[in-house]
Design an enzyme around this catalytic site. Structure first.
Site, PDB file in Angstrom:
ATOM      1  N   PRO A  11       0.793  -1.225   0.000  1.00 16.77           N
ATOM      2  CA  PRO A  11       0.000   0.000   0.000  1.00 16.77           C
ATOM      3  C   PRO A  11       0.832   1.285   0.000  1.00 16.77           C
ATOM      4  CG  PRO A  11      -0.127  -1.114   2.128  1.00 16.77           C
ATOM      5  CD  PRO A  11       0.515  -2.066   1.171  1.00 16.77           C
ATOM      6  N   ASN A  12       0.370   2.217  -0.788  1.00 19.21           N
ATOM      7  CA  ASN A  12       0.918   3.577  -0.890  1.00 19.21           C
ATOM      8  C   ASN A  12       2.243   3.666  -1.640  1.00 19.21           C
ATOM      9  OD1 ASN A  12      -1.216   4.892   0.634  1.00 19.21           O
ATOM     10  ND2 ASN A  12      -0.394   3.783   2.387  1.00 19.21           N
ATOM     11  N   ARG A  19       5.177  10.956  -2.656  1.00 21.66           N
ATOM     12  CA  ARG A  19       4.755  10.800  -1.264  1.00 21.66           C
ATOM     13  C   ARG A  19       5.935  11.101  -0.330  1.00 21.66           C
ATOM     14  NH1 ARG A  19       4.782   4.749   1.264  1.00 21.66           N
ATOM     15  NH2 ARG A  19       3.744   5.187   3.220  1.00 21.66           N
ATOM     16  N   TYR A  24      10.935   9.185   1.394  1.00 20.29           N
ATOM     17  CA  TYR A  24      10.985   8.137   0.363  1.00 20.29           C
ATOM     18  C   TYR A  24      11.683   8.582  -0.922  1.00 20.29           C
ATOM     19  CZ  TYR A  24       7.621   5.959   3.499  1.00 20.29           C
ATOM     20  OH  TYR A  24       7.023   5.402   4.610  1.00 20.29           O
ATOM     21  N   ASN A  73       8.151  -5.371  -0.674  1.00 20.69           N
ATOM     22  CA  ASN A  73       7.976  -4.222   0.215  1.00 20.69           C
ATOM     23  C   ASN A  73       6.494  -4.190   0.554  1.00 20.69           C
ATOM     24  OD1 ASN A  73       7.738  -1.841   1.589  1.00 20.69           O
ATOM     25  ND2 ASN A  73       8.984  -0.645   0.154  1.00 20.69           N
ATOM     26  N   ALA A  76       2.945  -0.724   5.003  1.00 24.14           N
ATOM     27  CA  ALA A  76       2.470  -0.786   6.393  1.00 24.14           C
ATOM     28  C   ALA A  76       1.997  -2.179   6.794  1.00 24.14           C
ATOM     29  CB  ALA A  76       1.347   0.229   6.583  1.00 24.14           C
ATOM     30  N   GLU A  97      12.701  -9.133   2.267  1.00 22.45           N
ATOM     31  CA  GLU A  97      11.915  -7.983   2.746  1.00 22.45           C
ATOM     32  C   GLU A  97      12.688  -6.703   2.450  1.00 22.45           C
ATOM     33  OE1 GLU A  97      11.654  -7.816   7.002  1.00 22.45           O
ATOM     34  OE2 GLU A  97      10.230  -6.148   6.988  1.00 22.45           O
ATOM     35  N   HIS A  99      12.629  -2.276   2.508  1.00 24.39           N
ATOM     36  CA  HIS A  99      12.021  -0.978   2.841  1.00 24.39           C
ATOM     37  C   HIS A  99      12.888   0.135   2.291  1.00 24.39           C
ATOM     38  CE1 HIS A  99       9.109  -2.913   5.344  1.00 24.39           C
ATOM     39  NE2 HIS A  99      10.078  -3.619   5.873  1.00 24.39           N
ATOM     40  N   ARG A 106      12.618   5.176  12.760  1.00 23.60           N
ATOM     41  CA  ARG A 106      11.372   5.949  12.679  1.00 23.60           C
ATOM     42  C   ARG A 106      10.489   5.637  13.896  1.00 23.60           C
ATOM     43  NH1 ARG A 106       8.859   5.202   6.908  1.00 23.60           N
ATOM     44  NH2 ARG A 106       7.655   7.005   7.631  1.00 23.60           N
TER      45      ARG A 106
END
Ligand code: DQA
Length: 150
Positions: A11-12, A19, A24, A73, A76, A97, A99, A106
């Protein structure tokens, strides 16, 4: 037969490049994919993005038996999804995985991953180059060059 790698974004991540650019970056996914294909002409890349958890599960189920590796990725859903974890466990392909941001630097909730323990490894914090590093990891795995039988 070329090595096949499926890149799956959650998502996103379709908004990458616009964004929160301070987190990012300003490069978009089309640029990433073009760069990967240029850098690794011997790899057959496919790409999928969805904002829906179940669709991501379905994609992992499909490509997990038809590719030599998945770069995931999960956005969330990384921090919440037992369904994605179970899908990774259910398939044959090794999953890395990824990111873009350093999730450990964060908010506290981002430091927890539901999927890390069932992936062959995790890469976070190198912007879109995190995906390049994941390709390197999968190529090492494919060549049987990772230690400890990973
Ligand atoms: C992300 C990190 C996640 O915590 C976040 O929810 C994202 C993007 C990253 O690539 O840095 O959507 O996966």
């Amino acid at each position: 037969m070329p090595m096949k790698i499926d890149i799956i974004n959650g998502p996103n991540l379709n908004l990458t490049g616009t964004r929160e650019p301070c987190v990012y970056g300003t490069r978009g996914i089309p640029q990433l994919l073009a760069g990967l294909q240029d850098k690794y002409p011997d790899v057959e890349f496919s790409f999928y993005q969805s904002n829906c958890e179940g669709e991501l599960v379905t994609r992992i189920q499909e490509s997990g038996f038809n590719t030599e590796g998945i770069i995931l990725n999960a956005g969330a859903y990384t921090h919440t999804s037992i369904a994605l974890r179970d899908a990774i466990t259910a398939v044959e392909a090794p999953v890395v995985e990824v990111h873009i941001s350093n999730v450990f630097a964060r908010e506290e909730f981002r430091a927890k991953s539901m999927i890390a323990g069932v992936c062959i490894g995790s890469i976070a914090g190198f912007g879109l180059d995190s995906y390049v590093l994941a390709v390197e990891a999968l190529r090492l795995r494919y060549a049987g060059k990772l230690p400890y039988g990973v």
